[in-house]
Structure formats: C-alpha cells, structure tokens
Design a protein around this motif. Structure first.
Motif, PDB file in Angstrom:
ATOM      1  N   ASP A   1       0.806  -1.213  -0.063  1.00 48.99           N
ATOM      2  CA  ASP A   1       0.210  -0.059  -0.018  1.00 48.99           C
ATOM      3  C   ASP A   1       0.823   1.101  -0.067  1.00 48.99           C
ATOM      4  O   ASP A   1       1.304   1.835   1.281  1.00 48.99           O
ATOM      5  N   HIS A   2       1.220   1.708  -1.119  1.00 51.81           N
ATOM      6  CA  HIS A   2       2.169   2.843  -1.405  1.00 51.81           C
ATOM      7  C   HIS A   2       1.742   4.114  -0.584  1.00 51.81           C
ATOM      8  O   HIS A   2       2.125   4.848  -0.246  1.00 51.81           O
ATOM      9  N   ASP A   3       0.478   4.275  -0.787  1.00 51.76           N
ATOM     10  CA  ASP A   3      -0.289   5.493  -0.166  1.00 51.76           C
ATOM     11  C   ASP A   3      -0.101   5.543   1.443  1.00 51.76           C
ATOM     12  O   ASP A   3       0.504   6.642   2.208  1.00 51.76           O
ATOM     13  N   ALA A   4      -0.160   4.562   1.933  1.00 61.80           N
ATOM     14  CA  ALA A   4      -0.285   4.515   3.541  1.00 61.80           C
ATOM     15  C   ALA A   4       1.346   4.311   3.823  1.00 61.80           C
ATOM     16  O   ALA A   4       1.574   5.093   4.776  1.00 61.80           O
ATOM     17  N   LEU A   5       2.210   3.873   3.019  1.00 63.48           N
ATOM     18  CA  LEU A   5       3.699   3.921   3.266  1.00 63.48           C
ATOM     19  C   LEU A   5       3.997   5.418   3.212  1.00 63.48           C
ATOM     20  O   LEU A   5       4.747   5.804   4.205  1.00 63.48           O
ATOM     21  N   ASP A   6       3.556   6.245   2.282  1.00 61.64           N
ATOM     22  CA  ASP A   6       4.009   7.486   2.226  1.00 61.64           C
ATOM     23  C   ASP A   6       3.451   8.375   3.464  1.00 61.64           C
ATOM     24  O   ASP A   6       4.323   9.114   3.830  1.00 61.64           O
ATOM     25  N   ARG A   7       2.406   8.214   3.844  1.00 62.61           N
ATOM     26  CA  ARG A   7       1.772   8.812   5.149  1.00 62.61           C
ATOM     27  C   ARG A   7       2.559   8.251   6.269  1.00 62.61           C
ATOM     28  O   ARG A   7       3.011   9.149   7.189  1.00 62.61           O
ATOM     29  N   VAL A   8       2.733   7.111   6.456  1.00 57.60           N
ATOM     30  CA  VAL A   8       3.854   6.553   7.564  1.00 57.60           C
ATOM     31  C   VAL A   8       5.290   7.477   7.456  1.00 57.60           C
ATOM     32  O   VAL A   8       5.627   7.702   8.658  1.00 57.60           O
ATOM     33  N   LEU A   9       5.693   7.291   6.297  1.00 56.41           N
ATOM     34  CA  LEU A   9       7.165   7.880   6.556  1.00 56.41           C
ATOM     35  C   LEU A   9       7.156   9.365   6.673  1.00 56.41           C
ATOM     36  O   LEU A   9       8.251   9.975   6.940  1.00 56.41           O
ATOM     37  N   ALA A  10       5.897   9.863   6.266  1.00 61.17           N
ATOM     38  CA  ALA A  10       5.945  11.648   6.489  1.00 61.17           C
ATOM     39  C   ALA A  10       5.366  12.000   7.897  1.00 61.17           C
ATOM     40  O   ALA A  10       5.454  12.947   8.352  1.00 61.17           O
ATOM     41  N   SER A  11       4.941  10.989   8.589  1.00 64.24           N
ATOM     42  CA  SER A  11       4.449  11.335  10.015  1.00 64.24           C
ATOM     43  C   SER A  11       5.299  11.525  11.162  1.00 64.24           C
ATOM     44  O   SER A  11       4.757  11.785  12.287  1.00 64.24           O
ATOM     45  N   GLY A  12       6.358  10.848  10.781  1.00 61.93           N
ATOM     46  CA  GLY A  12       7.245  11.006  12.328  1.00 61.93           C
ATOM     47  C   GLY A  12       7.219   9.467  12.836  1.00 61.93           C
ATOM     48  O   GLY A  12       6.040   9.144  13.397  1.00 61.93           O
ATOM     49  N   LEU A  13       8.300   8.727  13.000  1.00 60.02           N
ATOM     50  CA  LEU A  13       8.308   7.298  13.467  1.00 60.02           C
ATOM     51  C   LEU A  13       8.618   7.294  14.954  1.00 60.02           C
ATOM     52  O   LEU A  13       9.592   7.428  15.416  1.00 60.02           O
ATOM     53  N   ARG A  14       7.732   6.855  15.696  1.00 58.59           N
ATOM     54  CA  ARG A  14       7.746   6.866  17.093  1.00 58.59           C
ATOM     55  C   ARG A  14       8.429   5.485  17.598  1.00 58.59           C
ATOM     56  O   ARG A  14       8.336   4.550  17.056  1.00 58.59           O
ATOM     57  N   ALA A  15       9.220   5.567  18.535  1.00 60.17           N
ATOM     58  CA  ALA A  15      10.513   4.518  19.058  1.00 60.17           C
ATOM     59  C   ALA A  15       9.469   3.836  19.905  1.00 60.17           C
ATOM     60  O   ALA A  15       9.142   4.564  21.035  1.00 60.17           O
ATOM     61  N   PHE A  16       9.163   2.481  19.973  1.00 62.40           N
ATOM     62  CA  PHE A  16       8.452   1.931  21.057  1.00 62.40           C
ATOM     63  C   PHE A  16       9.844   1.024  21.808  1.00 62.40           C
ATOM     64  O   PHE A  16       9.411   0.665  22.959  1.00 62.40           O
ATOM     65  N   THR A  17      10.941   0.745  21.304  1.00 66.80           N
ATOM     66  CA  THR A  17      11.884  -0.040  22.021  1.00 66.80           C
ATOM     67  C   THR A  17      13.247   0.669  21.341  1.00 66.80           C
ATOM     68  O   THR A  17      13.281   1.243  20.489  1.00 66.80           O
ATOM     69  N   PRO A  18      14.252   0.325  21.768  1.00 66.21           N
ATOM     70  CA  PRO A  18      15.537   0.801  21.370  1.00 66.21           C
ATOM     71  C   PRO A  18      15.813   0.213  19.703  1.00 66.21           C
ATOM     72  O   PRO A  18      16.587   1.061  19.015  1.00 66.21           O
ATOM     73  N   LYS A  19      15.002  -0.643  19.282  1.00 66.33           N
ATOM     74  CA  LYS A  19      15.279  -1.134  17.994  1.00 66.33           C
ATOM     75  C   LYS A  19      14.239  -0.945  17.160  1.00 66.33           C
ATOM     76  O   LYS A  19      14.476  -1.303  15.967  1.00 66.33           O
ATOM     77  N   THR A  20      13.313  -0.086  17.276  1.00 64.45           N
ATOM     78  CA  THR A  20      12.272   0.435  16.551  1.00 64.45           C
ATOM     79  C   THR A  20      12.925   1.260  15.444  1.00 64.45           C
ATOM     80  O   THR A  20      13.933   2.029  15.628  1.00 64.45           O
ATOM     81  N   ILE A  21      12.779   0.954  14.348  1.00 65.09           N
ATOM     82  CA  ILE A  21      13.057   1.880  12.934  1.00 65.09           C
ATOM     83  C   ILE A  21      12.476   3.088  13.086  1.00 65.09           C
ATOM     84  O   ILE A  21      11.098   3.155  12.970  1.00 65.09           O
ATOM     85  N   THR A  22      13.199   4.347  13.109  1.00 66.77           N
ATOM     86  CA  THR A  22      12.538   5.513  13.405  1.00 66.77           C
ATOM     87  C   THR A  22      12.979   6.467  12.162  1.00 66.77           C
ATOM     88  O   THR A  22      12.607   7.684  12.126  1.00 66.77           O
ATOM     89  N   ASP A  23      14.185   5.988  11.518  1.00 73.71           N
ATOM     90  CA  ASP A  23      14.772   6.747  10.318  1.00 73.71           C
ATOM     91  C   ASP A  23      13.732   6.284   9.175  1.00 73.71           C
ATOM     92  O   ASP A  23      13.782   5.092   8.839  1.00 73.71           O
ATOM     93  N   PRO A  24      13.190   7.211   8.300  1.00 69.96           N
ATOM     94  CA  PRO A  24      12.374   7.084   7.311  1.00 69.96           C
ATOM     95  C   PRO A  24      13.238   6.440   6.037  1.00 69.96           C
ATOM     96  O   PRO A  24      12.661   5.202   5.475  1.00 69.96           O
ATOM     97  N   GLY A  25      14.518   6.604   6.112  1.00 70.68           N
ATOM     98  CA  GLY A  25      15.228   5.921   4.846  1.00 70.68           C
ATOM     99  C   GLY A  25      15.269   4.295   5.232  1.00 70.68           C
ATOM    100  O   GLY A  25      15.186   3.500   4.420  1.00 70.68           O
ATOM    101  N   ARG A  26      15.721   4.186   6.405  1.00 69.21           N
ATOM    102  CA  ARG A  26      15.651   2.652   6.815  1.00 69.21           C
ATOM    103  C   ARG A  26      14.712   1.920   6.780  1.00 69.21           C
ATOM    104  O   ARG A  26      14.599   0.962   6.289  1.00 69.21           O
ATOM    105  N   LEU A  27      13.424   2.646   7.207  1.00 68.86           N
ATOM    106  CA  LEU A  27      12.335   1.937   7.083  1.00 68.86           C
ATOM    107  C   LEU A  27      11.578   1.631   5.375  1.00 68.86           C
ATOM    108  O   LEU A  27      11.143   0.631   5.043  1.00 68.86           O
ATOM    109  N   ALA A  28      11.868   2.750   4.750  1.00 73.45           N
ATOM    110  CA  ALA A  28      11.449   2.542   3.473  1.00 73.45           C
ATOM    111  C   ALA A  28      12.329   1.429   2.638  1.00 73.45           C
ATOM    112  O   ALA A  28      11.803   0.604   1.958  1.00 73.45           O
ATOM    113  N   ALA A  29      13.561   1.356   3.113  1.00 73.03           N
ATOM    114  CA  ALA A  29      14.623   0.212   2.610  1.00 73.03           C
ATOM    115  C   ALA A  29      14.048  -1.075   2.914  1.00 73.03           C
ATOM    116  O   ALA A  29      14.245  -2.061   2.290  1.00 73.03           O
TER     117      ALA A  29
END
Length: 260
Positions: free
Chosen positions: A154-182
């Motif tokens: 779902d590309h539209d949902a992914l774009d919204r996620v990447l633009a929304s600011g990624l909250r960290a739930f643990t030290p291993k949560t991916i919060t960098d948009p580039g890393r998550l996109a990859a």
C-alpha cells in the motif's frame, strides 16, 4: 443563555469521556460509582448523574450495583473499522487455526487501518509472551511485522507513515524514514517481514500477506514468540503455505460474490 447551554454540554461531555476512560481493564466486569468517580476525579454525585445519562443512552449498563460498558458503545466501536474486516476475519479464521496447529506459537490476523494495524484475531501459544497486540486493538504499522508487510503493498499508506514521524517503542524500533523505506522495499521483494524487538523488547515476529485482487494485501498473518525460543526463519515455510491457501480462499469467495 444559548452560550451557557453550550458550555454546560461541553462540560458534561468531558465528564462522560473521563468516566468511560476510567473503566480501564474493568470495562467488562464493571466498577462501582465510587471507584469510577475517584478515577475520573469527579464527585460521587456528579459521577452518578453522568453515569445515569450514559445508561439511558445504552453507553453503559448497570449490573448488580456495578457499571460496565454497554452494548451501544460496542456497536459504535465496530463502525470505526472497514466493514469488510468482519468478513475477512470470518473467512480467514480457519487458516489462522491451521497456522496455530502447525506452530503452536501465538498467531495473528491483522489488517491495515490508515497508518495503523488493527488485529482481527489472535490465538495464543502455550507459552505466552508480553505483546502489544490484542483483538480489536491498533498499533502503529511501522513497528510490527504485520504492519510492515501490509505497507509493502500500500504505497499511499507507506508515504503517510514515512511523513508522519516514526515513534520509537523500543531501542530497536526503526525511526529513520530511509531505513524503514529500505526495509519495506526488501519486504516487497521477498514477501515476508520481521519484527525483531521493534514493538516489544524480547519479542520476535514474522509475517506474510494474504493477497486479494490486483496484487493488494487484504490482510496479514504472523507468528510471534520470545527471542531465544522462536526461530522465525523455521516458521516461514508454514506461514507461506497457510497464507497462500488463505489467498486462494479469498479469490474463490470473491468470484462467488461476483456471480451471485
């Protein structure tokens, strides 16, 4: 006079919401008016009056001197999500049961709701582990295996996620948009996603999509368990087999509905 009424209505709504939130884990078993008033920081008389209003509207119900959430609130809650979710859950529950029988681990069925995942069903393994998932609950998609595998389709949902600011739930949560996109691009290539302590410390999860028409991911299935015991790679073949069978069942159901 009109302005005063509006102010009173707003105050009453605020108090009602405070009381509803105060039920917490006792929403089904019920609480007395004194405890609810204490939790909501209201006087007992005010809590009693507002609860009476909620009871008259079916939002709460009184059983044996205790209040609990009412049927109307449950009905309203069902309308929050996509209507097809009930149909998808009912159709795919047998396949989720098959997955549980093959793994005896905790298994999930989830769908995408905006930028969150909503858990449609969950079967617990024999050895449970702390997890943020619960049936009907929502969790941000970026930190879960089911969420990442659904975002991959779902590309539209992914774009919204990447633009929304990624909250960290643990030290291993991916919060960098580039890393998550990859990471999600890799998921799109392989058809499988992993959660390595990204939602809960100590929890591993693997997920694959259940595919619908036009290459869309209608839902996702996952297997989860604690680090050190669950080998996610070892569970991948069973997960893929069950998901493929579930996808075929969805296609058959769609064809039958189209010809009905």
């Amino acid at each position: 006079m009109g302005t005063a009424v509006i102010r009173d209505d707003r105050a009453a709504i605020d108090k009602a919401v405070s009381l509803l939130i105060s039920f917490g884990d006792q929403a089904g078993t019920g609480l007395g008016v004194s405890e609810l008033a204490r939790r909501a920081e209201l006087s007992k008389s005010t809590a009693f009056r507002v609860l009476g209003m909620l009871e008259r509207n079916g939002v709460v119900e009184k059983i044996a001197g205790k209040y609990r959430l009412g049927q109307r609130l449950h009905e309203l809650g069902r309308h929050v999500y996509v209507p097809d979710h009930d149909r998808i859950r009912d159709l795919l529950i047998p396949f989720l049961t098959d997955l549980y029988e093959l793994t005896h681990e905790t298994v999930h069925l989830a769908a995408l709701h905006d930028t969150d995942v909503v858990y449609l069903s969950k079967l617990y393994g024999h050895r449970q582990v702390r997890s943020p998932s619960r049936i009907g609950g929502r969790v941000p998609a970026h930190c879960t295996a089911v969420g990442k595998v659904l975002l991959a389709y779902d590309h539209d949902a992914l774009d919204r996620v990447l633009a929304s600011g990624l909250r960290a739930f643990t030290p291993k949560t991916i919060t960098d948009p580039g890393r998550l996109a990859a990471s999600i691009a890799e998921t799109r290539r392989t058809g499988v996603a992993f959660d390595d302590e990204e939602s809960t410390v100590g929890l591993h999860c693997i997920a694959v999509p259940v595919m619908g028409r036009g290459g869309t991911a209608v839902a996702a299935m996952s297997v989860s368990g604690p680090i050190g015991r669950l080998d996610t790679r070892a569970r991948e073949p069973a997960l893929r087999r069950v998901s493929a069978a579930a996808s075929q069942a969805l296609s058959r159901a769609h064809r039958l509905r189209a010809t009905a």
